[in-house]
Design a protein around this motif. Structure first.
Motif, PDB file in Angstrom:
ATOM      1  N   PRO A   5      47.485 126.081  55.085  1.00  0.00           N
ATOM      2  CA  PRO A   5      48.182 125.080  54.277  1.00  0.00           C
ATOM      3  C   PRO A   5      49.277 125.715  53.420  1.00  0.00           C
ATOM      4  O   PRO A   5      49.233 126.908  53.089  1.00  0.00           O
ATOM      5  N   ARG A  46      52.125 122.955  47.658  1.00  0.00           N
ATOM      6  CA  ARG A  46      52.927 121.726  47.636  1.00  0.00           C
ATOM      7  C   ARG A  46      54.000 121.846  46.543  1.00  0.00           C
ATOM      8  O   ARG A  46      53.929 121.217  45.492  1.00  0.00           O
ATOM      9  N   ASP A  55      43.399 124.070  48.161  1.00  0.00           N
ATOM     10  CA  ASP A  55      44.740 123.805  47.666  1.00  0.00           C
ATOM     11  C   ASP A  55      45.217 125.028  46.890  1.00  0.00           C
ATOM     12  O   ASP A  55      44.443 125.663  46.164  1.00  0.00           O
ATOM     13  N   TRP A  56      46.488 125.350  47.031  1.00  0.00           N
ATOM     14  CA  TRP A  56      47.058 126.445  46.266  1.00  0.00           C
ATOM     15  C   TRP A  56      47.201 126.030  44.796  1.00  0.00           C
ATOM     16  O   TRP A  56      47.445 124.860  44.496  1.00  0.00           O
ATOM     17  N   ASP A  89      50.535 123.432  42.389  1.00  0.00           N
ATOM     18  CA  ASP A  89      51.194 122.387  43.177  1.00  0.00           C
ATOM     19  C   ASP A  89      52.085 121.533  42.281  1.00  0.00           C
ATOM     20  O   ASP A  89      51.702 121.156  41.173  1.00  0.00           O
ATOM     21  N   GLU A  93      49.972 115.296  47.825  1.00  0.00           N
ATOM     22  CA  GLU A  93      50.087 115.439  49.277  1.00  0.00           C
ATOM     23  C   GLU A  93      51.061 114.412  49.855  1.00  0.00           C
ATOM     24  O   GLU A  93      51.905 114.737  50.694  1.00  0.00           O
ATOM     25  N   ASN A 153      40.570 115.920  54.166  1.00  0.00           N
ATOM     26  CA  ASN A 153      41.167 116.325  52.889  1.00  0.00           C
ATOM     27  C   ASN A 153      40.631 115.486  51.729  1.00  0.00           C
ATOM     28  O   ASN A 153      40.340 116.007  50.648  1.00  0.00           O
ATOM     29  N   ARG A 159      38.262 116.889  48.635  1.00  0.00           N
ATOM     30  CA  ARG A 159      38.786 116.795  47.271  1.00  0.00           C
ATOM     31  C   ARG A 159      38.031 115.768  46.426  1.00  0.00           C
ATOM     32  O   ARG A 159      38.324 115.613  45.242  1.00  0.00           O
TER      33      ARG A 159
END
Length: 278
Positions: free
Chosen positions: A115, A118, A151-152, A155, A159, A184, A188
């Motif tokens: 991934p 974002r 997730d990094w 962000d 998404e 996803n 989450r």
């Protein structure tokens, strides 16, 4: 290049062609749409017999890339783009598809779709690489957001915002993987319908439907398990909102007997309202 939003031919329920299930796919009487991993097809020489038979029957076959690394900081490799374009031409494909992801960095191959953070910097990188591909490929491209186990940090975009900016700036279509939406959201702790309702469904080129399994508290998009009922329920919700041109079953390994594959295709047809292909 054709206006991607206007590529709206309806194909119904399809399946990913793989050599291991080539005979099964070739024997589906109602099949009008299939997908093949672009890197598994040679740019020159004979096509695999089963794939050739589908084309001779008039089945639309779309090449699906897995190695371009559109989200990488480096420019896409010209040789990979050249191969991608050649396969699309060989298959007479109306479009091609790839992932919003990266698979290599600094010359190191990850061996997996990873991934992206974002961020707007990541949006810039994807858009630049998509434009490089579009300059070489004569048909529209659809981009697939992947299932992510993490997730990094840092962000800048949700998404849906991240996907929307990439599509808007690149002019690409959306390859919506409804199983990834489910994965996803589940990982989450979100409602998958919330994400579905934020996506530009009018830009959907076609849809992936796949199975997965939970492992150590996370749902993995395996493509080796049967499609679960919650994903089929999402298919029904999607079709109630905006009926896509095609819904494609993805299976990659641990292939079940033909009867089980046929049952999965029938379940997707039942959820979508499209005719069965079996």
């Amino acid at each position: 290049m054709a206006d991607p939003v206007r590529v709206q031919t309806t194909y119904g329920v399809g399946i990913g062609w793989r050599p291991e299930i080539g005979g099964f796919v070739e024997g589906l009487p109602g099949l009008r749409f299939a997908e093949v991993v672009a890197e598994s097809v040679h740019a020159h020489g004979d096509l695999p017999p089963g794939l050739r038979a589908l084309l001779d029957r008039g089945v639309t076959v779309v090449p699906h890339g897995v190695r371009l690394s559109l989200g990488g900081a480096e420019a896409v490799e010209p040789a990979r783009v050249e191969h991608f374009a050649a396969v699309a031409e060989r298959l007479n494909a109306p479009l091609v598809s790839e992932h919003i992801a990266f698979v290599r960095a600094g010359g190191v191959e990850a061996g997996h779709l990873l991934p992206l953070p974002r961020t707007r910097e990541a949006v810039d990188a994807v858009v630049a690489n998509v434009r490089r591909v579009q300059a070489a490929v004569a048909v529209p491209i659809a981009l697939e957001p992947i299932a992510a186990l993490f997730d990094w940090p840092g962000d800048e975009l949700t998404e849906a915002q991240f996907i929307g900016e990439i599509l808007d700036r690149s002019g690409a279509m959306l390859l919506l993987d409804i199983a990834n939406v489910y994965a996803n959201a589940r990982n989450r702790g979100d409602d998958p319908l919330d994400l579905l309702d934020q996506l530009p469904l009018d830009r959907v080129a076609y849809v992936h439907v796949a199975g997965g399994a939970e492992h150590q508290g996370l749902y993995h998009d395996t493509h080796t398990d049967a499609v679960p009922q919650p994903v089929l329920d999402l298919v029904a919700e999607l079709c109630a909102r905006h009926r896509p041109p095609a819904l494609m079953l993805e299976r990659d390994g641990d292939y079940p007997p033909a009867a089980a594959l046929a049952a999965e295709l029938d379940a997707i047809a039942g959820a979508s309202g499209y005719p069965t292909v079996t």
